[in-house]
Design an enzyme around this catalytic site. Structure first.
Site, PDB file in Angstrom:
ATOM      1  N   HIS A  19       0.836  -1.208   0.000  1.00  0.00           N
ATOM      2  CA  HIS A  19       0.000   0.000   0.000  1.00  0.00           C
ATOM      3  C   HIS A  19       0.871   1.258   0.000  1.00  0.00           C
ATOM      4  CE1 HIS A  19      -3.585   2.462   1.064  1.00  0.00           C
ATOM      5  NE2 HIS A  19      -2.678   3.198   1.686  1.00  0.00           N
ATOM      6  N   GLU A  20       1.806   1.319   0.925  1.00  0.00           N
ATOM      7  CA  GLU A  20       2.630   2.518   1.049  1.00  0.00           C
ATOM      8  C   GLU A  20       3.581   2.686  -0.130  1.00  0.00           C
ATOM      9  OE1 GLU A  20       1.941   4.731   3.080  1.00  0.00           O
ATOM     10  OE2 GLU A  20       0.636   3.623   4.433  1.00  0.00           O
ATOM     11  N   HIS A  23       1.992   4.876  -2.799  1.00  0.00           N
ATOM     12  CA  HIS A  23       2.139   6.315  -2.534  1.00  0.00           C
ATOM     13  C   HIS A  23       3.579   6.761  -2.802  1.00  0.00           C
ATOM     14  CE1 HIS A  23      -1.839   6.517  -0.922  1.00  0.00           C
ATOM     15  NE2 HIS A  23      -1.579   5.791   0.140  1.00  0.00           N
TER      16      HIS A  23
END
Length: 423
Positions: A19-20, A23
Site C-alpha cells: 500500500h505505502e 504512494h
C-alpha cells in the site's frame, strides 16, 4: 501461537508495504520529496537514509506510512529559539546537516544556540556560535540538507519546490490513489498465485471433479466427470444448485439423475449428515470440477477480485441502509483471529486471506473520510472544481477531525473484537 503471530506479521507487513509503496512510487515520480518510508508505528527500531528518503522500521507492526514533504502530517519538530543544536558545513560553508537530537553527536559539528530559520524558501538558519551571544551567525542551508530529529532519525529538509502542493493536481490525485490501487493489484496477483497453488480454477458446473474416499458418493458408485443433472427430480445446472439441493437432504434417500459417457443413469444415494451451527446439512463427498488451463488461472485473479469487490461494496451499502453495528467492523484483533484460522489450513488459505484483506484495505481507504486516501481524493476533486486548493489551515482541521474519528472508531472496534473473540 508463534505460527499465528509470524503469519499475522507477514500478512500485515505485506499489506502495508504494498500500500505505502504505491504512494511512495507515484510521489517520487511526481517530484514530491518522500522524507520517510516507515514500516510499523511507534518508537523507531532502526533506520537508514538512501537517496532523499529515510527508511525506518518501528516497533508496532500495525501499520506504516509514507511521510511526504508539505502535507498536513509532515510537520517538523518545533525549532525554538534557545534550542542547542550542531551544524555540519560543506566546503562552501553551506549547512548539510542539522542535529537537534541529544542521542546523536556530530563530530566536527559547529555548536549553536538556535535563533531563527527558513528551511522552505530562502534556506538559511541563524544562531549564536559556540555560545558567543555578541554575534548572530547566519548560515546558508543546502537544498538537500539533512535534519536529525529528537529521536535520532535523519530526514531531508523540505524546500517548497519538492513539497506535495508543488506537484500538479493530477499527480497529487495519482499519489493519493496509488495506495488503494496497489492493494487491488496485490489481490489480483494473490488470487492468480492461489489458482496455480490449487492446480486450477473451480468451475461452477454440475460435473464432479473428484470422489472422496469412503464417502457416500463412492459407496453409491458415482465417478469423476459424472454430471449430476437432477437431485430428487429437481434440475441442477451448476455447482451452486447441486450443493444446495444435496445440503437440504441430510440422511434422506435421494435419487440422482447422472449423465455418464453420454448416457443417463439413475443413482440412489443417502447424503451423510453434517452439523454446522446447530443446522444439519447433507454431504456426499464430491469436489467441483477444476479448470486447469493457464489462461483461466490468470483470469481468475481478475474475476475473483471483482467478485470480492462487489460483495464488500454490497455489505457497505447494506450497513448504511440497514444500520451500522460494531460487529460489522474488524480491527487488528479480528484480523489476528482470522489469520489464526487461516494459518491452521495451510499456505493456500493464507494467500486467499491476504487477497481478501488487501481488497478490504483498498476499499476502506477509498471511503470519503478525512485522513483516509478517499478523503484526500475528495479534497483534490474540490480543488479541481474550485480552481484553487483549500487553505492548509482548513485542510489541517478537516484531517484532524477525520483522524480523531478514526482513532475513536478504532478503539471501539478493538474493544468489541476483544470481547467477541476472547470472552
Amino acid at each position: 501461537m508463534i505460527k499465528t503471530i509470524i503469519t499475522f506479521i507477514i500478512v500485515f507487513g505485506i499489506l502495508v508495504v504494498i500500500h505505502e509503496f504505491g504512494h511512495y512510487y507515484f510521489a517520487k515520480r511526481a517530484g514530491i520529496l518522500v522524507r520517510e518510508f516507515s514500516i510499523g508505528m511507534g518508537p523507531k527500531i532502526l533506520s537508514f537514509h538512501r537517496g532523499s528518503t529515510t527508511y525506518t522500521l518501528r516497533i508496532l507492526p500495525l501499520g506504516g506510512y509514507v511521510r511526504m514533504a508539505g502535507i498536513a502530517d509532515d510537520e517538523d519538530e518545533d525549532l525554538k529559539p534557545g534550542m542547542p543544536m550542531s551544524l555540519i558545513l560543506d566546503s562552501n560553508n553551506k549547512v548539510t546537516k542539522i542535529n537537534t537530537s541529544k542521542k546523536t553527536t556530530l563530530y566536527n559539528g559547529i555548536p549553536i544556540e538556535y535563533l531563527d530559520s527558513d528551511l522552505q524558501k530562502e534556506l538559511w538558519i541563524t544562531g549564536y556560535e559556540n555560545g558567543n551571544e555578541e554575534i548572530v551567525k547566519k548560515y546558508n542551508v543546502d537544498h538537500d540538507a539533512l535534519i536529525i530529529e529528537k529521536d535520532g532519525t535523519e530526514i531531508q529538509i523540505a524546500p517548497e519546490d519538492v513539497q506535495f502542493q508543488s506537484a500538479t493536481l493530477w499527480n497529487r490525485i495519482l499519489t493519493n490513489f496509488a495506495g488503494p490501487m496497489n492493494n487491488f493489484l496485490l489481490a489480483i496477483v494473490a488470487f492468480i498465485l492461489l489458482a496455480f497453488m490449487q492446480g486450477g480454477v473451480a468451475t461452477n458446473s454440475n460435473q464432479i471433479g473428484t470422489i472422496q474416499e469412503n464417502s457416500a458418493a463412492q459407496r453409491a458408485g458415482l465417478k469423476a466427470n459424472d454430471k449430476i443433472v437432477a437431485v430428487a427430480d429437481k434440475k441442477t445446472t451448476n455447482w451452486t444448485e447441486l450443493t444446495t439441493a444435496i445440503s437440504s437432504r441430510p440422511d434422506k434417500k435421494t435419487d440422482l439423475k447422472v449423465i455418464r459417457n453420454g448416457k443417463t443413469e439413475l443413482i440412489v444415494i443417502t447424503p451423510e449428515s453434517s452439523k454446522t451451527d446447530s443446522t444439519k446439512t447433507g454431504k456426499i463427498g464430491i469436489t467441483v470440477k477444476m479448470d486447469h488451463s493457464f489462461i483461466n488461472k490468470i483470469t481468475y485473479g481478475f474475476t475473483q477480485s471483482w467478485s470480492v469487490v462487489a460483495s464488500i461494496v454490497a455489505v457497505l451499502v447494506g450497513m448504511f441502509t440497514k444500520g451500522v453495528s460494531l460487529n460489522d467492523f474488524g480491527g487488528p484483533v479480528a484480523i489476528y483471529a482470522v489469520t489464526s484460522n487461516a494459518a491452521s489450513y495451510g499456505l493456500a488459505s493464507v494467500v486467499s486471506l491476504l487477497a481478501f484483506l488487501s481488497i478490504n484495505l483498498g476499499i476502506v481507504n477509498l471511503l470519503p473520510i478525512p485522513a483516509l486516501d478517499g478523503g484526500k481524493l475528495v479534497l483534490n476533486i474540490i480543488e479541481g472544481i474550485r480552481g484553487k486548493p483549500i487553505s492548509p489551515e482548513k485542510e489541517g482541521v478537516i484531517t484532524l477531525v477525520g483522524f480523531a474519528f478514526l482513532m475513536i472508531l478504532m478503539i471501539l472496534v478493538t474493544w468489541n473484537d476483544i470481547q467477541r473473540y476472547f470472552f
